[in-house]
Design a protein around this motif. Structure first.
Motif, mmCIF file in Angstrom:
data_model
loop_
_atom_site.group_PDB
_atom_site.id
_atom_site.type_symbol
_atom_site.label_atom_id
_atom_site.label_comp_id
_atom_site.label_asym_id
_atom_site.label_seq_id
_atom_site.Cartn_x
_atom_site.Cartn_y
_atom_site.Cartn_z
ATOM 1 N N ASN A 151 10.627 -1.407 -10.445
ATOM 2 C CA ASN A 151 11.973 -2.349 -10.368
ATOM 3 C C ASN A 151 12.357 -1.770 -9.027
ATOM 4 O O ASN A 151 13.464 -1.991 -8.214
ATOM 5 C CB ASN A 151 13.126 -2.038 -11.196
ATOM 6 N N GLY A 152 11.648 -1.083 -8.133
ATOM 7 C CA GLY A 152 11.821 -0.396 -6.576
ATOM 8 C C GLY A 152 12.211 1.134 -6.744
ATOM 9 O O GLY A 152 12.185 1.675 -5.485
ATOM 10 N N VAL A 153 12.271 1.553 -7.831
ATOM 11 C CA VAL A 153 12.352 3.141 -7.828
ATOM 12 C C VAL A 153 11.319 3.692 -8.329
ATOM 13 O O VAL A 153 10.952 3.524 -9.624
ATOM 14 C CB VAL A 153 13.606 3.655 -8.910
ATOM 15 N N GLY A 154 10.695 4.471 -7.448
ATOM 16 C CA GLY A 154 9.077 4.798 -7.742
ATOM 17 C C GLY A 154 8.231 3.793 -7.644
ATOM 18 O O GLY A 154 6.976 4.316 -7.420
ATOM 19 N N CYS A 155 8.537 2.754 -8.002
ATOM 20 C CA CYS A 155 7.297 1.503 -7.869
ATOM 21 C C CYS A 155 7.924 0.352 -7.690
ATOM 22 O O CYS A 155 9.240 -0.029 -8.024
ATOM 23 C CB CYS A 155 6.730 1.439 -9.339
ATOM 24 N N CYS A 156 7.234 -0.315 -6.898
ATOM 25 C CA CYS A 156 7.827 -1.867 -6.639
ATOM 26 C C CYS A 156 6.704 -2.871 -6.547
ATOM 27 O O CYS A 156 5.539 -2.446 -6.240
ATOM 28 C CB CYS A 156 8.800 -1.865 -5.110
ATOM 29 N N GLN A 157 6.964 -4.142 -6.671
ATOM 30 C CA GLN A 157 5.941 -5.151 -6.587
ATOM 31 C C GLN A 157 6.548 -6.566 -5.904
ATOM 32 O O GLN A 157 7.941 -6.631 -5.898
ATOM 33 C CB GLN A 157 5.564 -5.616 -7.881
ATOM 34 N N VAL A 158 5.806 -7.005 -5.302
ATOM 35 C CA VAL A 158 6.062 -8.458 -4.579
ATOM 36 C C VAL A 158 4.822 -9.303 -4.761
ATOM 37 O O VAL A 158 3.669 -9.326 -4.990
ATOM 38 C CB VAL A 158 6.102 -8.032 -3.205
ATOM 39 N N ALA A 159 5.417 -10.560 -5.202
ATOM 40 C CA ALA A 159 4.599 -11.868 -5.498
ATOM 41 C C ALA A 159 3.783 -12.228 -4.486
ATOM 42 O O ALA A 159 4.184 -12.181 -2.955
ATOM 43 C CB ALA A 159 5.209 -12.992 -6.086
ATOM 44 N N LEU A 160 2.598 -12.698 -4.604
ATOM 45 C CA LEU A 160 1.727 -13.299 -3.352
ATOM 46 C C LEU A 160 2.315 -14.519 -2.903
ATOM 47 O O LEU A 160 2.865 -15.272 -3.590
ATOM 48 C CB LEU A 160 0.065 -13.169 -3.863
ATOM 49 N N THR A 161 1.533 -15.127 -1.926
ATOM 50 C CA THR A 161 2.071 -16.348 -1.270
ATOM 51 C C THR A 161 0.559 -17.264 -1.941
ATOM 52 O O THR A 161 -0.345 -16.670 -1.869
ATOM 53 C CB THR A 161 2.206 -16.418 0.262
ATOM 54 N N ARG A 162 0.845 -18.495 -1.575
ATOM 55 C CA ARG A 162 -0.194 -19.454 -1.923
ATOM 56 C C ARG A 162 -1.373 -19.147 -0.811
ATOM 57 O O ARG A 162 -1.145 -19.094 0.189
ATOM 58 C CB ARG A 162 0.676 -20.790 -1.838
ATOM 59 N N ASN A 163 -2.463 -19.420 -1.399
ATOM 60 C CA ASN A 163 -3.820 -19.513 -0.690
ATOM 61 C C ASN A 163 -3.927 -18.556 0.172
ATOM 62 O O ASN A 163 -4.686 -18.340 1.395
ATOM 63 C CB ASN A 163 -3.795 -20.940 0.304
ATOM 64 N N MET A 164 -3.784 -17.119 -0.276
ATOM 65 C CA MET A 164 -4.055 -15.988 0.714
ATOM 66 C C MET A 164 -5.565 -15.764 0.735
ATOM 67 O O MET A 164 -6.242 -15.590 -0.802
ATOM 68 C CB MET A 164 -3.304 -14.761 0.072
ATOM 69 N N SER A 165 -6.151 -15.464 1.679
ATOM 70 C CA SER A 165 -7.685 -15.366 1.735
ATOM 71 C C SER A 165 -8.040 -14.020 2.362
ATOM 72 O O SER A 165 -9.339 -13.950 2.575
ATOM 73 C CB SER A 165 -8.374 -16.627 2.016
ATOM 74 N N TYR A 166 -6.993 -13.179 2.938
ATOM 75 C CA TYR A 166 -7.352 -12.064 3.661
ATOM 76 C C TYR A 166 -6.501 -10.921 3.098
ATOM 77 O O TYR A 166 -5.417 -11.083 2.826
ATOM 78 C CB TYR A 166 -7.210 -12.310 5.374
ATOM 79 N N TYR A 167 -7.094 -9.614 2.739
ATOM 80 C CA TYR A 167 -6.320 -8.700 2.421
ATOM 81 C C TYR A 167 -6.688 -7.633 3.331
ATOM 82 O O TYR A 167 -7.642 -6.940 3.248
ATOM 83 C CB TYR A 167 -7.024 -8.356 1.088
ATOM 84 N N ASP A 168 -5.452 -6.860 3.907
ATOM 85 C CA ASP A 168 -5.549 -5.579 4.427
ATOM 86 C C ASP A 168 -4.020 -4.978 3.964
ATOM 87 O O ASP A 168 -3.161 -5.517 4.146
ATOM 88 C CB ASP A 168 -5.678 -5.869 5.964
ATOM 89 N N VAL A 169 -4.359 -3.572 4.131
ATOM 90 C CA VAL A 169 -3.181 -2.547 3.862
ATOM 91 C C VAL A 169 -2.835 -1.805 4.724
ATOM 92 O O VAL A 169 -3.813 -1.224 4.962
ATOM 93 C CB VAL A 169 -3.230 -2.332 2.175
ATOM 94 N N ASP A 170 -1.646 -1.315 4.725
ATOM 95 C CA ASP A 170 -1.226 -0.191 5.776
ATOM 96 C C ASP A 170 -0.186 0.338 5.259
ATOM 97 O O ASP A 170 0.938 -0.234 4.862
ATOM 98 C CB ASP A 170 -1.148 -0.689 7.192
ATOM 99 N N PHE A 171 0.025 1.592 5.334
ATOM 100 C CA PHE A 171 1.423 2.362 5.085
ATOM 101 C C PHE A 171 2.166 2.629 6.242
ATOM 102 O O PHE A 171 1.604 2.938 7.435
ATOM 103 C CB PHE A 171 0.982 3.621 4.469
#
Length: 722
Positions: A151-171
């Motif tokens: 729930n945002g404390v130590g851990c958080c989540q966000v829903a994806l958007t529609r038709n996502m076809s590319y995935y890259d992550v950065d901190f």
């Protein structure tokens, strides 16, 4: 267009592999030449020890394939940033997955972008959208990290958007070095080992545990990979169109049917009821012997299998005992029928009550009772609470033909109420913030009281569903994005019209920031959220996804969402949405009007993909006219174009405090609009006369922006790469 669109369907060679490791290989998937439909090629590689085989799609291990649901389950690599105090090393583990021009997209309903760690801020970038969230240190807002809660404390989540076809992550760099625990700043590297993680993961496969914080437990438990669901389709047209193209139509089996995909463009094939198998192969759909596979048998007596069905013919008893048998059979049968009717009625009543209880739960959860009380206290409030049945009927059961548009936050449908009035219904994707759920009804009432000619009117909402639906007035002429860039757009838009649209948009945002009570931040300003009515007047929309301006500067958002090209770099770094975030995004819209170019264009040269960066470079090199739309610079005074460009540059300042307020932007555009109405403008006005009219220098010296100020813009460009 998907590359495999419109090509003749190729059937697999009988010698093609049917299994690799634990995965059954079913067409249209295949391993090797002439074994798969285009875009569905897999690889079968040996494990490191050579004892088994693993199926791969690109470089990701595949776990299983579902023909029925059009999905594959694969293993996604975990992204991490770890630091070790003993040797001072910081290690990043990252990868990207490119699904563009393939039949695959990430499942928006079954996956979540998940971040956990202590003060770990990470972003996931696709070709258009930016998603991110911040896992706070604890305690935060009197909350502590707990097992099973993200729930945002130590851990958080966000829903994806529609038709996502590319995935890259950065901190984010901002949160890698320091955390705050119990009010004391302390370096994350003081621990022997610290790790923050970010990964797109199958939602049902993840449960947060506090032992994952500041350790490598999560990585070791999963051997660096976690489950991920991909949706897939064949073609990118509807069933109706696909059936007309016999050579490329994929549903080749008898007793098969075509189903339009619910996950975006394209279709799937299924066997018709009573048949199972592979509809993508000739005679792939085989009859189900219901009499043999069903336990208990579907008939109390003798059962006969028929193509796609079964029958229960009457049994003929011996003639000597016919009448007695009839009594013995009919009597109990009537009792059974009565019992079945009673059980069915009881079940239906219980299910109806259960459904009503669920709707009531959602209604209360979203602040419905508070909303009703507020409405009763405020006489004359033109805000309605709609039922799910009302909106289902208005949209013909949310039929795809009524879709007006899709975005990162949800899908908008055209609807017709019983009084024949037109409405627009926004069906949102998700709402993960518990506090936002509780305050939703109250916020909707505040937003409904916004009364400005250039803001779409919020008419009401539906609260008895898991994610509330918003009901707006219907605006007929589409979006500003379509007007500027669309195939049917009016590309030859005069400068006066562009200036009027910019002015009306600025006035709407200035109203939200400075005159609404309490102030409202839009949070997603872009040309596709600016609508045009029947007279092509501006109607700013989607402010229902906005937030009330925080009263405390320490209030952070744990979820970051936006669109590549429009997202405020400072917001990405701080997780604080401010009025200056809207100013930055508006500056990009101003550039679209000035240049006629899209805010983000993945297909363009790398140094021209992000419009704001291209514009700032042109300013720096004194080449403004190279980016101004050719269709307006011929007939428009150069001084006015430079004024607009300077205003846009100010809006795009990297540091938010140096950007003008929205009301100042609106006032400047209003003065420029009045200049356009003067007859001497076309005759190249005297600079001193223009300066007098504006009340300030007409063309201020354009400040050169140093390399340091471009660092965040370049970083976004790198994240948003194709």
């Amino acid at each position: 267009m998907l590359r495999f669109q419109g090509k003749a369907v190729m059937l697999p060679d009988p010698s093609c592999l049917k299994k690799c490791g634990d995965v059954d290989i079913v067409f249209p998937f295949g391993i090797g030449a002439d074994c798969a439909m285009e875009g569905f090629n897999l690889d079968c590689n040996k494990t490191v020890d050579g004892s088994s085989h693993i199926t791969y799609y690109h470089n990701a291990p595949l776990m299983n394939i579902s023909l029925l649901h059009g999905q594959v389950r694969m293993k996604n690599y975990i992204q991490y940033r770890c630091s070790n105090h003993s040797n001072g090393n910081i290690i990043d583990g990252s990868w990207y997955l490119q699904l563009s021009d393939t039949p695959f997209t990430f499942s928006e309903h079954l996956n979540m972008f998940t971040v956990f760690g202590v003060n770990t801020l990470a972003y996931m970038i696709d070709s258009i959208n930016v998603l991110g969230c911040l896992a706070q240190s604890w305690p935060y807002n009197n909350l502590s990290a707990r097992d099973g809660f993200c729930n945002g404390v130590g851990c958080c989540q966000v829903a994806l958007t529609r038709n996502m076809s590319y995935y890259d992550v950065d901190f984010s760099e901002r949160y890698k070095s320091w955390i705050s625990m119990n009010g004391t700043n302390r370096s994350t590297t003081e621990d022997a080992e610290y790790c923050g993680y970010a990964v797109m993961i199958e939602a049902a496969a993840f449960e947060f545990r506090t032992t994952y914080l500041n350790t490598t437990v999560f990585w070791k438990e999963n051997a660096g990979r976690v489950p991920l669901i991909l949706n897939w389709v064949v073609g990118n047209e509807t069933c109706e169109i696909a059936k007309e193209k016999a050579a490329s139509y994929a549903c080749v089996s008898n007793n098969s049917m075509c189903i339009d995909s619910t996950n975006g463009p394209g279709y799937l094939c299924n066997c018709t009821e009573g048949y199972h198998g592979n509809p993508y192969l000739p005679d792939g759909c085989q009859d189900i012997d219901e009499c043999a596979v069903n336990v208990p048998r579907p008939c109390p007596g003798y059962c006969t299998n028929t193509p796609g069905n079964f029958s229960c013919p009457d049994q003929k008893p011996p003639s000597s005992s016919r009448s007695g048998t009839v009594l013995l059979v009919v009597g109990p049968s009537i009792g059974v029928v009565i019992a079945v009717i009673a059980i069915t009625c009881t079940y239906l009543i219980r299910e109806r009550k259960k459904l009503a209880d669920i709707k009531q739960k959602y209604f209360q959860q979203h602040g419905g009772l508070l909303l009703l009380r507020e409405i009763s206290l405020k006489q004359g409030t033109a805000f309605s609470i709609f039922t799910e049945a009302d909106l289902t009927e208005a949209t013909d059961k949310f039929d795809d033909k009524n879709i007006l548009g899709r975005g990162g936050h949800g899908t908008v449908y055209r609807g017709v109420l019983k009084d024949d009035s037109l409405i627009a219904i926004k069906r949102c994707v998700s709402m993960t913030n518990e506090q936002r759920k509780k305050e939703f009804g109250k916020e909707m009432l505040i937003l409904s009281q916004i009364n400005h000619k250039n803001i779409v009117k919020l008419l009401g909402c539906c609260l008895e569903v898991e994610v509330p639906m918003l009901v707006y007035e219907f605006i007929p002429n589409g979006t500003l994005f379509q007007f500027i860039h669309g195939d049917n757009g009016c590309h030859n838009i005069p400068f006066t019209t562009r200036l009027r649209i910019a002015l009306e948009s600025a006035q709407a945002l200035a109203y939200l920031h400075s005159w609404a009570s309490p102030p409202i931040l839009h949070g997603d300003v872009k040309s596709s959220n600016i609508l045009l009515d029947e007279n092509y007047a501006v109607k700013v929309s989607d402010f229902g996804a906005s937030i009330l301006a925080p009263t405390d500067k320490s209030q952070f958002m744990t979820v970051v969402q936006g669109t590549c090209g429009y997202l405020d770099p400072e917001y990405m770094q701080t997780c604080q949405l401010t009025d200056k975030s809207d100013v930055y995004s508006f500056g990009v819209v101003l550039l679209e009007l000035l240049t006629g170019k899209m805010a983000f264009n993945l297909e363009g040269p790398e140094d021209e993909r992000i419009l704001s960066l291209r514009f700032l470079n042109a300013i720096k090199e004194d080449k403004l006219m190279d980016v101004v739309d050719d269709r307006i610079k011929i007939d428009t005074d150069t001084g006015l174009l430079e004024e607009i460009a300077e205003l846009a540059r100010q809006c795009l300042e990297i540091v938010g405090e140096r950007r003008p307020a929205m009301k100042d932007v609106a006032e400047k555009l209003d003065r420029l609009s009045k200049i356009m109405q003067h007859p001497w403008v076309a005759a190249q006005p005297d600079p001193e006369e223009m300066e007098s009219l504006l009340g300030e220098s007409s063309v201020p010296s354009l400040e050169m922006i140093g390399t340091a100020n471009f660092s965040m813009e370049k970083r976004i460009r790198g994240l948003c790469k194709g």
